[in-house]
Design an enzyme around this catalytic site. Structure first.
Site, short mmCIF file in Angstrom:
data_model
loop_
_atom_site.label_atom_id
_atom_site.label_comp_id
_atom_site.label_asym_id
_atom_site.label_seq_id
_atom_site.Cartn_x
_atom_site.Cartn_y
_atom_site.Cartn_z
N ASP A 130 0.84 -1.20 0.00
CA ASP A 130 0.00 0.00 0.00
C ASP A 130 0.87 1.25 0.00
OD1 ASP A 130 -2.43 -1.34 0.05
OD2 ASP A 130 -2.28 -1.67 2.21
N TYR A 177 -4.52 -9.76 3.00
CA TYR A 177 -4.68 -8.33 3.26
C TYR A 177 -4.52 -8.09 4.75
CZ TYR A 177 -6.49 -7.84 -1.50
OH TYR A 177 -6.62 -7.84 -2.86
#
Ligand SMILES: [Zn+2]
Ligand SMILES: [Zn+2]
Length: 443
Positions: free
Chosen positions: A264, A403
């Site tokens: 990210d 995730y």
């Protein structure tokens, strides 16, 4: 039918140059050019015809006339002239229209174009109009010729060898640096410069840098108020830090960045770094000093991004990188809890996450670009360390594709189990780092 008889019959009907005649018998003999093959056949036919003439056989004159006109064979012409037998003019080749006799000119033209580029290997591709190809196919069928070679192969090989002689570079069939497209009929030569691939690993030492250049959604790169007239969502990206110096050094047109997965924007990429490949389109320079490139990138990125282990790679490695979901990763994340948590709770959290299978429905935050599906990912190892009464550091070694932010929050029940669920309190990830990316071994 015997070779010579067949050749004589062909020439009676169609004018053919040496190369085009020889090409029809290319599978016969070894290590021999079609040009020589055709010339030899015509020589033997001339000798046979001469023998007949000396024996007062009229057929010899007819045969010699064919060789002089349709064969454009000088020796046949000379014999007829010496005997004062009138004969017509030599005729241009039916198959190649004589436009292909100037192979060295095509090679020279190619070499001139090539002089702008660094390369080690090349391949010559031949462009032919469909009608030219069809004409030769029909011709082959007409005479039952099945021991010949394709016109494209013939020209590609001969021009390739000529270029090789002039440049000292090698012909390479699978992954040539440059493909040279030649149309012998209109003498056009164009180059297709194949990409240069450089592989390496990158570390992202600060947050807020995206992996790839991310155009502003509002203005699609034109620049607007929202993006502060930069045209980009994030001011800086790993891609740009790597691409700019690479393009300068290789003098390429554009560069494409391929990463083995991505972290990210707000996560750092630490440890040994993440594998990537930079693909340079139409590079003029290929023989670049990778150590120097590495230093330039790292100096300019000034501690934000760092690359290392740069090496030359090929296209196959990109496919390998893209299959990266099954690789293993280690993350470190700071978790903020909705309340103070006890030591016992942290110990039990660590135990609950260690060696488990996490069921994860595609996170809501990526639903706009990923299909909504359930995935199961392993956590091989989990470690929890207290930072303050309501903060802890969680380190997980897990299967790639998990995730981690949702592992913390639970994503409204879409990820199970989660840190929030196990402790029965709100849990928020604040700082995320990727510590390690382990690649699957290349076969
Ligand atoms: Zn020809
Ligand atoms: Zn914008």
């Amino acid at each position: 039918m015997e070779i010579l008889k067949k050749a004589q019959k062909i020439l009676e009907k169609h004018p053919l140059c040496n190369r085009c005649l020889g090409r029809q018998f290319a599978l016969l003999g070894y290590n021999l050019e079609n040009q020589t093959r055709g010339e030899t056949i015509k020589l033997l036919l001339t000798m046979k015809a001469h023998e007949k003439i000396l024996a007062n056989n009229k057929a010899g004159v007819t045969a010699l006339k064919t060789l002089a006109t349709n064969g454009a064979f000088p020796m046949a012409m000379q014999i007829l002239q010496m005997r004062k037998i009138p004969v017509g003019k030599a005729r241009p080749c039916y198959l190649c229209e004589e436009k292909t006799t100037d192979i060295s000119k095509l090679a020279e033209k190619s070499v001139k174009l090539l002089s702008d580029y660094e390369f080690s290997t090349f391949l010559v591709g031949i462009k032919l109009l469909a009608e030219i190809k069809e004409r030769e196919d029909e011709f082959k069928a007409e005479f039952g010729l099945n021991l010949g070679e394709d016109m494209r192969n013939d020209f590609s090989r001969v021009i390739g060898r000529e270029i090789s002689k002039l440049t000292g570079k090698e012909v390479e069939f699978n992954k040539p640096d440059i493909s040279i497209l030649v149309n012998p009929f209109n003498q056009q030569v164009t180059l297709q410069i194949n990409p240069l691939y450089i592989a390496g690993k990158y570390k992202k030492l600060v947050r807020g840098v995206s992996q790839s250049r991310w155009l502003c959604r509002e203005c699609k790169g034109k620049g607007c108020k929202k993006c502060n007239w930069t045209g980009k969502t994030y001011a800086e990206s790993v891609e740009e830090f790597v691409a700019a110096p690479t393009l300068e050094m290789t003098q390429g047109m554009t560069a494409e960045f391929h990463g083995a997965g991505r972290e990210d924007v707000d996560a750092r990429m630490l440890g040994k770094g993440r594998p990537f490949i930079i693909e340079v389109k139409q590079p003029k320079k290929r023989f670049i000093d990778l150590k120097m490139l590495e230093e330039t990138i790292n100096t300019r990125a000034a501690g934000k991004v760092e690359v290392h282990e740069l090496r030359f790679a090929d296209k196959n490695l990109i496919r390998h990188l893209k299959k990266g979901e099954a690789i293993e990763k280690t993350y470190r994340v700071t978790v903020e809890f909705g309340r103070n948590v006890s030591d016992d709770e942290l110990t039990s959290l660590e135990k609950s996450l260690h060696g488990i299978l996490v069921r994860q429905q595609t996170p809501q935050r990526v639903l706009h670009r990923r299909s909504d599906r359930m995935r199961e990912k392993y956590i091989y190892e989990a470690k929890v360390k207290r930072l303050s009464p309501n903060r802890a550091q969680l380190k997980v070694r897990c299967q790639g594709g998990l995730y981690v932010k949702e592992l913390v929050t639970g994503d409204d029940g879409r990820t199970k189990p989660s840190v929030a669920e196990i402790l029965g309190t709100k849990a928020t990830p604040s700082q995320l780092d990727v510590l390690e990316v382990i690649e699957r071994k290349q076969k």
